[in-house]
Design a protein around this motif. Sequence first.
Motif, PDB file in Angstrom:
ATOM      1  N   UNK A 101      -1.470  -7.628 -13.172  1.00  0.00           N
ATOM      2  CA  UNK A 101      -2.886  -7.238 -13.126  1.00  0.00           C
ATOM      3  C   UNK A 101      -3.239  -6.352 -11.937  1.00  0.00           C
ATOM      4  N   UNK A 102      -2.686  -6.673 -10.754  1.00  0.00           N
ATOM      5  CA  UNK A 102      -3.065  -5.958  -9.529  1.00  0.00           C
ATOM      6  C   UNK A 102      -1.811  -5.580  -8.744  1.00  0.00           C
ATOM      7  N   UNK A 103      -1.814  -4.368  -8.167  1.00  0.00           N
ATOM      8  CA  UNK A 103      -0.681  -3.908  -7.353  1.00  0.00           C
ATOM      9  C   UNK A 103      -1.200  -3.267  -6.070  1.00  0.00           C
ATOM     10  N   UNK A 104      -0.581  -3.628  -4.963  1.00  0.00           N
ATOM     11  CA  UNK A 104      -0.804  -2.894  -3.710  1.00  0.00           C
ATOM     12  C   UNK A 104       0.553  -2.662  -3.050  1.00  0.00           C
ATOM     13  N   UNK A 110      -7.532   1.837   1.569  1.00  0.00           N
ATOM     14  CA  UNK A 110      -7.564   0.533   2.239  1.00  0.00           C
ATOM     15  C   UNK A 110      -6.868   0.545   3.596  1.00  0.00           C
ATOM     16  N   UNK A 111      -6.088   1.597   3.899  1.00  0.00           N
ATOM     17  CA  UNK A 111      -5.396   1.627   5.183  1.00  0.00           C
ATOM     18  C   UNK A 111      -4.130   2.445   5.116  1.00  0.00           C
ATOM     19  N   UNK A 112      -3.271   2.282   6.132  1.00  0.00           N
ATOM     20  CA  UNK A 112      -2.082   3.125   6.210  1.00  0.00           C
ATOM     21  C   UNK A 112      -0.840   2.473   5.609  1.00  0.00           C
ATOM     22  N   UNK A 113      -0.558   1.225   5.984  1.00  0.00           N
ATOM     23  CA  UNK A 113       0.680   0.572   5.562  1.00  0.00           C
ATOM     24  C   UNK A 113       0.378  -0.856   5.122  1.00  0.00           C
ATOM     25  N   UNK A 114       0.984  -1.260   4.021  1.00  0.00           N
ATOM     26  CA  UNK A 114       0.861  -2.640   3.537  1.00  0.00           C
ATOM     27  C   UNK A 114       1.881  -3.499   4.282  1.00  0.00           C
ATOM     28  N   UNK A 115       1.418  -4.139   5.349  1.00  0.00           N
ATOM     29  CA  UNK A 115       2.265  -5.029   6.141  1.00  0.00           C
ATOM     30  C   UNK A 115       1.836  -6.474   5.872  1.00  0.00           C
ATOM     31  N   UNK A 116       2.279  -7.396   6.710  1.00  0.00           N
ATOM     32  CA  UNK A 116       1.943  -8.791   6.493  1.00  0.00           C
ATOM     33  C   UNK A 116       0.449  -9.061   6.522  1.00  0.00           C
ATOM     34  N   UNK A 117      -0.242  -8.451   7.474  1.00  0.00           N
ATOM     35  CA  UNK A 117      -1.695  -8.651   7.571  1.00  0.00           C
ATOM     36  C   UNK A 117      -2.402  -8.110   6.337  1.00  0.00           C
ATOM     37  N   UNK A 118      -1.933  -6.970   5.831  1.00  0.00           N
ATOM     38  CA  UNK A 118      -2.553  -6.380   4.636  1.00  0.00           C
ATOM     39  C   UNK A 118      -2.237  -7.213   3.399  1.00  0.00           C
ATOM     40  N   UNK A 119      -1.054  -7.800   3.336  1.00  0.00           N
ATOM     41  CA  UNK A 119      -0.741  -8.688   2.215  1.00  0.00           C
ATOM     42  C   UNK A 119      -1.728  -9.858   2.182  1.00  0.00           C
ATOM     43  N   UNK A 120      -1.949 -10.449   3.334  1.00  0.00           N
ATOM     44  CA  UNK A 120      -2.900 -11.571   3.405  1.00  0.00           C
ATOM     45  C   UNK A 120      -4.295 -11.116   2.998  1.00  0.00           C
ATOM     46  N   UNK A 121      -4.724  -9.979   3.534  1.00  0.00           N
ATOM     47  CA  UNK A 121      -6.062  -9.476   3.235  1.00  0.00           C
ATOM     48  C   UNK A 121      -6.208  -9.169   1.743  1.00  0.00           C
ATOM     49  N   UNK A 122      -5.151  -8.609   1.146  1.00  0.00           N
ATOM     50  CA  UNK A 122      -5.195  -8.284  -0.278  1.00  0.00           C
ATOM     51  C   UNK A 122      -5.305  -9.551  -1.132  1.00  0.00           C
ATOM     52  N   UNK A 123      -4.514 -10.563  -0.788  1.00  0.00           N
ATOM     53  CA  UNK A 123      -4.592 -11.833  -1.513  1.00  0.00           C
ATOM     54  C   UNK A 123      -6.019 -12.375  -1.490  1.00  0.00           C
ATOM     55  N   UNK A 124      -6.627 -12.386  -0.311  1.00  0.00           N
ATOM     56  CA  UNK A 124      -7.980 -12.929  -0.171  1.00  0.00           C
ATOM     57  C   UNK A 124      -9.010 -12.032  -0.854  1.00  0.00           C
ATOM     58  N   UNK A 125      -8.780 -10.725  -0.817  1.00  0.00           N
ATOM     59  CA  UNK A 125      -9.694  -9.788  -1.476  1.00  0.00           C
ATOM     60  C   UNK A 125      -9.674  -9.989  -2.994  1.00  0.00           C
ATOM     61  N   UNK A 149       2.041 -14.323   6.416  1.00  0.00           N
ATOM     62  CA  UNK A 149       0.574 -14.381   6.484  1.00  0.00           C
ATOM     63  C   UNK A 149      -0.092 -14.707   5.143  1.00  0.00           C
ATOM     64  N   UNK A 150       0.380 -14.121   4.046  1.00  0.00           N
ATOM     65  CA  UNK A 150      -0.251 -14.436   2.753  1.00  0.00           C
ATOM     66  C   UNK A 150       0.152 -15.833   2.290  1.00  0.00           C
ATOM     67  N   UNK A 151       1.350 -16.267   2.641  1.00  0.00           N
ATOM     68  CA  UNK A 151       1.775 -17.613   2.277  1.00  0.00           C
ATOM     69  C   UNK A 151       0.943 -18.659   3.006  1.00  0.00           C
ATOM     70  N   UNK A 152       0.596 -18.378   4.262  1.00  0.00           N
ATOM     71  CA  UNK A 152      -0.237 -19.309   5.024  1.00  0.00           C
ATOM     72  C   UNK A 152      -1.658 -19.371   4.482  1.00  0.00           C
TER      73      UNK A 152
END
Length: 237
Positions: free
Chosen positions: A138-141, A161-176, A199-202
């Motif tokens: 359904x969703x890809x980042x 949404x930003x420059x690079x999908x790193x750990x912080x962005x993975x978490x933010x995407x999950x919550x978004x 980060x997204x696992x936490x």
Amino acid sequence: MSVATEFAPGLTIQNITAPQKLSAYKLIAFDMDSTLITIECIDEIADATGKKAEVAAITEATMRGEITDFKDSLRQRVGKLAGVTQADMARVLAERLQLSPGAHTLVKAAQNAGLKVLLVSGGFTYFAEHVRDLLQIDFVRANVLEMDNGVLTGGLVDQPWGDICDGAEKRRTLLEVASLLGIDAAQCIAVGDGSNDIPMMQAAGLSVAYHAKPRVRAEAKVCINLGGLDRLLEVLQ
């Protein structure tokens, strides 16, 4: 730190009771490289320039958490891809990219149970969009490789949404995505293998480590150490 309990051979759990209901969750988020698929795409692309060993060493150290700045690590590795052609990329996709064992079964079971599926990757849209189509995700980042006249420049393209999908962005995407769906983070499952997945696992209600690095296994509520992704269905029924 809790001690993991062996739920079944090669499958451990901690801080949860099992089995649980898969339908109690509403979103499942996957890392891509070495999780939904069997390869690290960036390492295989680097093979076209003769730099696979060099790039793979940086990838491995990053996934183990020994290199903590994912963005800098990714820029270093992408810089070594300058000169790779679109034809080289197409060969990696056609000849080397394979879904991980059990990926299709787990995704289909999640979809049948009413979950939405998110692929969130520190890898690249070129491959992520292919995997999306294979599994009807359904969703890809993911990150976008910069290309000029069919040749990689060694750079990345900034996205809205930003420059690079790193750990912080993975978490933010999950919550978004959870917010867009009107659900709580507790109703999310996050599946990954590397330090940038922590980060997204936490943030998720259920964290799953798939053939993961030790640091990631220590954080996860479910660890699949043997077998395919569909082994999660032994815990979530």
